[in-house]
Design a protein around this motif. Sequence first.
Motif, short mmCIF file in Angstrom:
data_model
loop_
_atom_site.label_atom_id
_atom_site.label_comp_id
_atom_site.label_asym_id
_atom_site.label_seq_id
_atom_site.Cartn_x
_atom_site.Cartn_y
_atom_site.Cartn_z
N ARG A 9 16.18 66.34 43.18
CA ARG A 9 17.69 65.93 43.08
C ARG A 9 17.92 65.23 44.07
O ARG A 9 18.70 64.24 44.13
CB ARG A 9 18.32 67.55 43.19
CG ARG A 9 18.13 68.17 41.94
CD ARG A 9 19.12 69.44 41.88
NE ARG A 9 19.11 70.27 40.96
CZ ARG A 9 19.04 71.57 40.54
NH1 ARG A 9 19.28 72.06 41.57
NH2 ARG A 9 18.92 71.98 39.60
N SER A 94 25.68 68.13 42.72
CA SER A 94 24.16 67.63 42.79
C SER A 94 23.22 68.64 41.85
O SER A 94 22.09 67.68 41.43
CB SER A 94 23.59 67.89 44.38
OG SER A 94 23.65 69.41 44.71
N SER A 95 23.72 69.54 41.43
CA SER A 95 22.96 70.27 40.47
C SER A 95 22.98 69.52 38.94
O SER A 95 22.14 69.79 38.05
CB SER A 95 23.55 71.65 40.22
OG SER A 95 24.58 71.90 39.78
#
Length: 97
Positions: A9, A94-95
């Motif tokens: 990520r 960010s997920s």
Amino acid sequence: MDVLTEWSRVLRLLSLTEEQWLENILPRGRAQNAINVCEMNIIDSWLDIVKEYVETRPHTMEVLVDIHTCLQHVNNVLRDIALRLGLPIHTVHSSQI
């Protein structure tokens, strides 16, 4: 949290941040003369620091936190510049990357 998943990520976030900077914000900022040398140097320096961390540091949660923090600073500055330029702002966790 899985370090490998988070690491991937971070790499995508770095890529997206750099792409937004180089392809959208920097060219428009230069065209409108709305970005100064200090801002350009700060962003470029932070991106260089993140790249150095990615290339040389161990893949640990502590390093990930450092990278996330630095990228957040970069994205905060990019957001401020984009607002000044009248660009649309999209907030992404960010997920979601």
